[in-house]
Scaffold this motif. Sequence first.
Motif, PDB file in Angstrom:
ATOM      1  N   ARG A 186       0.802  -1.024  -0.102  1.00 40.77           N
ATOM      2  CA  ARG A 186       0.026  -0.329  -0.152  1.00 40.77           C
ATOM      3  C   ARG A 186       0.795   1.625   0.262  1.00 40.77           C
ATOM      4  N   ILE A 187       0.514   1.722  -1.190  1.00 40.79           N
ATOM      5  CA  ILE A 187       1.807   3.355  -1.445  1.00 40.79           C
ATOM      6  C   ILE A 187       0.941   4.531  -1.292  1.00 40.79           C
ATOM      7  N   LEU A 247       1.189   8.552  -2.122  1.00 38.92           N
ATOM      8  CA  LEU A 247       1.527   9.099  -2.848  1.00 38.92           C
ATOM      9  C   LEU A 247       2.211  10.546  -2.464  1.00 38.92           C
ATOM     10  N   ILE A 299       0.818   3.523 -10.632  1.00 35.00           N
ATOM     11  CA  ILE A 299       0.964   2.147  -8.916  1.00 35.00           C
ATOM     12  C   ILE A 299      -0.516   1.368  -9.380  1.00 35.00           C
ATOM     13  N   PHE A 318       1.660  -3.602  -6.218  1.00 38.12           N
ATOM     14  CA  PHE A 318       1.443  -2.349  -5.480  1.00 38.12           C
ATOM     15  C   PHE A 318      -0.255  -2.035  -5.207  1.00 38.12           C
ATOM     16  N   VAL A 334      -0.968   2.211   5.678  1.00 38.07           N
ATOM     17  CA  VAL A 334       0.483   2.166   4.633  1.00 38.07           C
ATOM     18  C   VAL A 334       1.387   1.179   5.157  1.00 38.07           C
ATOM     19  N   ASP A 335       1.966   0.898   3.902  1.00 40.40           N
ATOM     20  CA  ASP A 335       3.531   0.502   3.347  1.00 40.40           C
ATOM     21  C   ASP A 335       4.528   1.143   3.595  1.00 40.40           C
ATOM     22  N   LEU A 336       4.426   2.273   2.094  1.00 39.98           N
ATOM     23  CA  LEU A 336       5.350   3.091   1.623  1.00 39.98           C
ATOM     24  C   LEU A 336       4.827   3.630   0.945  1.00 39.98           C
ATOM     25  N   LEU A 349       5.691   7.359  -1.171  1.00 41.46           N
ATOM     26  CA  LEU A 349       6.942   7.903  -2.321  1.00 41.46           C
ATOM     27  C   LEU A 349       6.490   9.274  -2.076  1.00 41.46           C
ATOM     28  N   LEU A 408      10.479   0.962  -4.810  1.00 45.90           N
ATOM     29  CA  LEU A 408       9.803   0.764  -3.593  1.00 45.90           C
ATOM     30  C   LEU A 408      10.128  -1.193  -3.598  1.00 45.90           C
ATOM     31  N   ALA A 432      10.722  -1.856   0.777  1.00 48.33           N
ATOM     32  CA  ALA A 432       9.460  -2.712   1.491  1.00 48.33           C
ATOM     33  C   ALA A 432      10.072  -3.685   2.148  1.00 48.33           C
TER      34      ALA A 432
END
Length: 213
Positions: A7-8, A10, A25, A31, A52-54, A56, A117, A121
């Motif tokens: 889960r990104i 932005l 994404i 993603f 949220v995992d990441l 950006l 990305l 992770a």
Amino acid sequence: MATRPLRILLVEDQTIVREALAGWIAATEGFTLAGSVGTLAAARDALANADVDLLLLDVHLADGSGLDLLAASEGPKPAVVVVTAHEQPWLLRSLTRANVLGIVMKGAPLADLRRALLLAAEGQPSTCRRTSELLRAWTLREAPHERLSPREREVLALVAEGLTSRAIAERLGTKEKTVKNQRARAMEKLGLHDVAGLVRYAMEHGLVNSSGR
């Protein structure tokens, strides 16, 4: 059992770039878009309310710096990948010191961004080719003491004040052997071979009292 998509969130203030990255994404296997925002304030709200995992992140936003977001957030933080058009080496260096795992230039291929990305992770750092070139050039130009850790610089300053390893250990609340090891590492990084040279270097570069005492 299938692995759930990463889960990104932005954070990008340029609308065209944000929409293009958001679409990429959402269309990329592995993603999923947890949110797409354009300001620091909206990013703070999203981090507080979204899973949220990441992250950006662009560095320069209309209402502040992406670095402020990293410094201000509390609790567990998602892994961070920065995508930027800014090539100032000092800025890139500051990102590496702010727990940013990936740094990708906006002119890099999307394959580089995907790789950054995925590595982030897993807790692994990465850069695109251009970022690596800029950081390498900065390392060649930077003063040797910039490579010292904060504690090594503190020990260096105290050595320059004339304190013995035992006295430094007492002041810092650590072991004398630890201080000697830190002094040895500082000397190795600076290319010095004796304490007199270490003291002279500290005096010449204004590092005395850099510990804030």
